[in-house]
Design an enzyme around this catalytic site. Sequence first.
Site, PDB file in Angstrom:
ATOM      1  N   SER A 155     -45.583  25.659  37.665  1.00  0.00           N
ATOM      2  CA  SER A 155     -45.377  24.287  38.116  1.00  0.00           C
ATOM      3  C   SER A 155     -45.314  23.397  36.890  1.00  0.00           C
ATOM      4  O   SER A 155     -45.821  23.750  35.816  1.00  0.00           O
ATOM      5  CB  SER A 155     -46.539  23.846  39.016  1.00  0.00           C
ATOM      6  OG  SER A 155     -46.534  22.443  39.226  1.00  0.00           O
ATOM      7  N   TYR A 168     -55.763  22.980  40.030  1.00  0.00           N
ATOM      8  CA  TYR A 168     -54.345  23.319  40.188  1.00  0.00           C
ATOM      9  C   TYR A 168     -53.655  23.379  38.827  1.00  0.00           C
ATOM     10  O   TYR A 168     -52.918  24.326  38.526  1.00  0.00           O
ATOM     11  CB  TYR A 168     -53.659  22.287  41.086  1.00  0.00           C
ATOM     12  CG  TYR A 168     -52.252  22.651  41.470  1.00  0.00           C
ATOM     13  CD1 TYR A 168     -52.005  23.574  42.473  1.00  0.00           C
ATOM     14  CD2 TYR A 168     -51.159  22.063  40.827  1.00  0.00           C
ATOM     15  CE1 TYR A 168     -50.704  23.918  42.845  1.00  0.00           C
ATOM     16  CE2 TYR A 168     -49.864  22.392  41.179  1.00  0.00           C
ATOM     17  CZ  TYR A 168     -49.640  23.316  42.188  1.00  0.00           C
ATOM     18  OH  TYR A 168     -48.351  23.660  42.533  1.00  0.00           O
ATOM     19  N   LYS A 172     -51.921  26.783  37.068  1.00  0.00           N
ATOM     20  CA  LYS A 172     -50.503  26.868  36.731  1.00  0.00           C
ATOM     21  C   LYS A 172     -50.280  26.989  35.223  1.00  0.00           C
ATOM     22  O   LYS A 172     -49.321  27.639  34.783  1.00  0.00           O
ATOM     23  CB  LYS A 172     -49.753  25.659  37.303  1.00  0.00           C
ATOM     24  CG  LYS A 172     -49.740  25.617  38.822  1.00  0.00           C
ATOM     25  CD  LYS A 172     -49.119  26.873  39.429  1.00  0.00           C
ATOM     26  CE  LYS A 172     -48.989  26.795  40.939  1.00  0.00           C
ATOM     27  NZ  LYS A 172     -48.339  27.998  41.507  1.00  0.00           N
TER      28      LYS A 172
END
Length: 281
Positions: A155, A168, A172
């Site tokens: 991401s 998160y 990533k």
Amino acid sequence: MNVFGFGSPKRTVGADAVITGAGSGIGAAFALELARRGGRVVCSDLDENTAAATAKAIVDAGGSATSVRCDVAQIDDVTALAARATEWFDGAPTLVINNAGVGAGGTAIGEATLDDWNWVLGINLWGPIHGCHVFAPILRAAEPRRPRGIINVASAAAFGAAPGMAAYNVSKAGVLSLSETLAAELSGTGIGVTALCPTFVKTGIVESGRITAQSTQLADRLMRLTGFSPERVARTCLDTHDRGGLYCMPQPDARIGWGIKRFTPTVYTRAVGLTTRVTTS
């Protein structure tokens, strides 16, 4: 009659592909697009019903697919997925897409629970680690005359450093580093590696994740304004993989952010923090 088209002889054409998180979103888009390119697809997902629905859509259109339940956070599940795929293909897969992922955000470091950290890292980071750990040796040992590759879905959060998204972001960033290291290790083997780093994609990850109400509203607004469809992202990534690209950043804002962060990391990070405060206030 097979309604799926066939393209030029590239790595993603006629692939024997294994995709995690194929029940919805980008994973389902990958599966359908690969089938359109003449491939056979093993659709895996934690939700066996959605995985089966994706496989059925491919089969109903004249393609070839099967479904397997797989919890990517569990190494035994990923090992079993590899065995099932090898059996179904009657040989090694040629393309593995580690796509399964979840969303989380809205709380600062020290406020987010360790349970949320473990949940996010278990799926978003350990999932691709398990996938590469199991499948990389299989691809190395496979018939070298067939094009082979691994796509890891990271991401723009891997380098974006947006406040309130630490778990998160970290997950990533790990996937991006994993992909870069794997690409270095596989250099000269003919096995391609691509890390997909999109910004907003119009999927259900926000609704199904552990995200605060305020952050969900902001993400929904940005997704409507700037988000790409999962089909567009999947096509762009597969085309990038065919060209041998290590990084796929399908949206302009991801590419701009990547460039600024690389050349002025301190200024970038401060600006992201200030922008976020203004946006959420």
